[in-house]
Write a protein that holds these residues in place. Structure first.
Motif, PDB file in Angstrom:
ATOM      1  N   GLN A  18      80.506  43.137 177.978  1.00 48.65           N
ATOM      2  CA  GLN A  18      80.466  44.645 177.980  1.00 48.65           C
ATOM      3  C   GLN A  18      79.047  44.603 178.528  1.00 48.65           C
ATOM      4  N   GLU A  19      78.173  43.964 177.981  1.00 45.28           N
ATOM      5  CA  GLU A  19      76.583  44.259 178.413  1.00 45.28           C
ATOM      6  C   GLU A  19      76.554  43.892 179.932  1.00 45.28           C
ATOM      7  N   MET A  34      83.586  53.407 180.301  1.00 41.74           N
ATOM      8  CA  MET A  34      84.457  53.109 179.197  1.00 41.74           C
ATOM      9  C   MET A  34      84.108  51.911 178.700  1.00 41.74           C
ATOM     10  N   ILE A  35      83.905  51.686 177.297  1.00 44.23           N
ATOM     11  CA  ILE A  35      84.251  50.204 176.703  1.00 44.23           C
ATOM     12  C   ILE A  35      84.775  50.563 175.349  1.00 44.23           C
ATOM     13  N   CYS A  40      84.927  50.620 165.584  1.00 42.18           N
ATOM     14  CA  CYS A  40      86.053  51.378 165.214  1.00 42.18           C
ATOM     15  C   CYS A  40      87.111  51.008 166.277  1.00 42.18           C
ATOM     16  N   TYR A  41      86.823  50.060 167.247  1.00 41.00           N
ATOM     17  CA  TYR A  41      87.812  49.457 168.221  1.00 41.00           C
ATOM     18  C   TYR A  41      88.770  50.398 168.926  1.00 41.00           C
ATOM     19  N   LYS A  42      87.927  51.339 169.273  1.00 42.41           N
ATOM     20  CA  LYS A  42      88.567  52.448 170.253  1.00 42.41           C
ATOM     21  C   LYS A  42      87.875  52.495 171.608  1.00 42.41           C
ATOM     22  N   ASP A  43      88.539  52.852 172.624  1.00 41.50           N
ATOM     23  CA  ASP A  43      87.883  52.775 173.820  1.00 41.50           C
ATOM     24  C   ASP A  43      87.298  54.234 174.031  1.00 41.50           C
ATOM     25  N   VAL A  44      86.053  54.052 174.343  1.00 36.71           N
ATOM     26  CA  VAL A  44      84.982  55.332 174.225  1.00 36.71           C
ATOM     27  C   VAL A  44      84.282  55.519 175.609  1.00 36.71           C
TER      28      VAL A  44
END
Length: 109
Positions: A18-19, A34-35, A40-44
């Motif tokens: 992600q970084e 989007m990551i 909360c394990y949601k794609d945000v």
């Protein structure tokens, strides 16, 4: 590097993959990425150009009817309204489509 999740409002450290993705987005001056949130394990949707803020912004009241709806193009992504300092737009992190006016977005529906 710290990231604030717009969903759960918690600050988390992105994993190595992600970084790298966020560094690339910053280099390209992207305003939407989007990551998956590590909390909360949601794609945000994240604004890579605003990651360095250590103080979370006050939550805005969602007044836009399209924010959070399914993307009209790919049907799999979620629309996010990005209120950037210089420009405002709607974008889908899944397919990458961007709309700079509400009229253009409404044509897709």
């Amino acid at each position: 590097m710290n990231v604030r999740c717009p969903n759960c409002k918690k600050v988390f450290n992105p994993n190595n993959e992600q970084e790298k993705f966020l560094m690339y987005a910053i280099e390209k001056k992207q305003a939407l990425a989007m990551i998956e949130c590590a909390e909360c394990y949601k794609d945000v949707p994240i604004n890579p150009m605003n990651l360095m803020s250590f103080e979370p912004k006050k939550d805005k009241v969602l007044t836009d009817e399209y924010d959070g709806k399914s993307c009209p193009v790919c049907k799999e992504g979620i629309l996010s309204f990005i209120d950037h300092e210089k420009e405002k737009f709607w974008g889908c992190g899944e397919c990458g489509n961007v709309w700079f006016s509400k009229q253009d977005l409404e044509k897709e529906f």
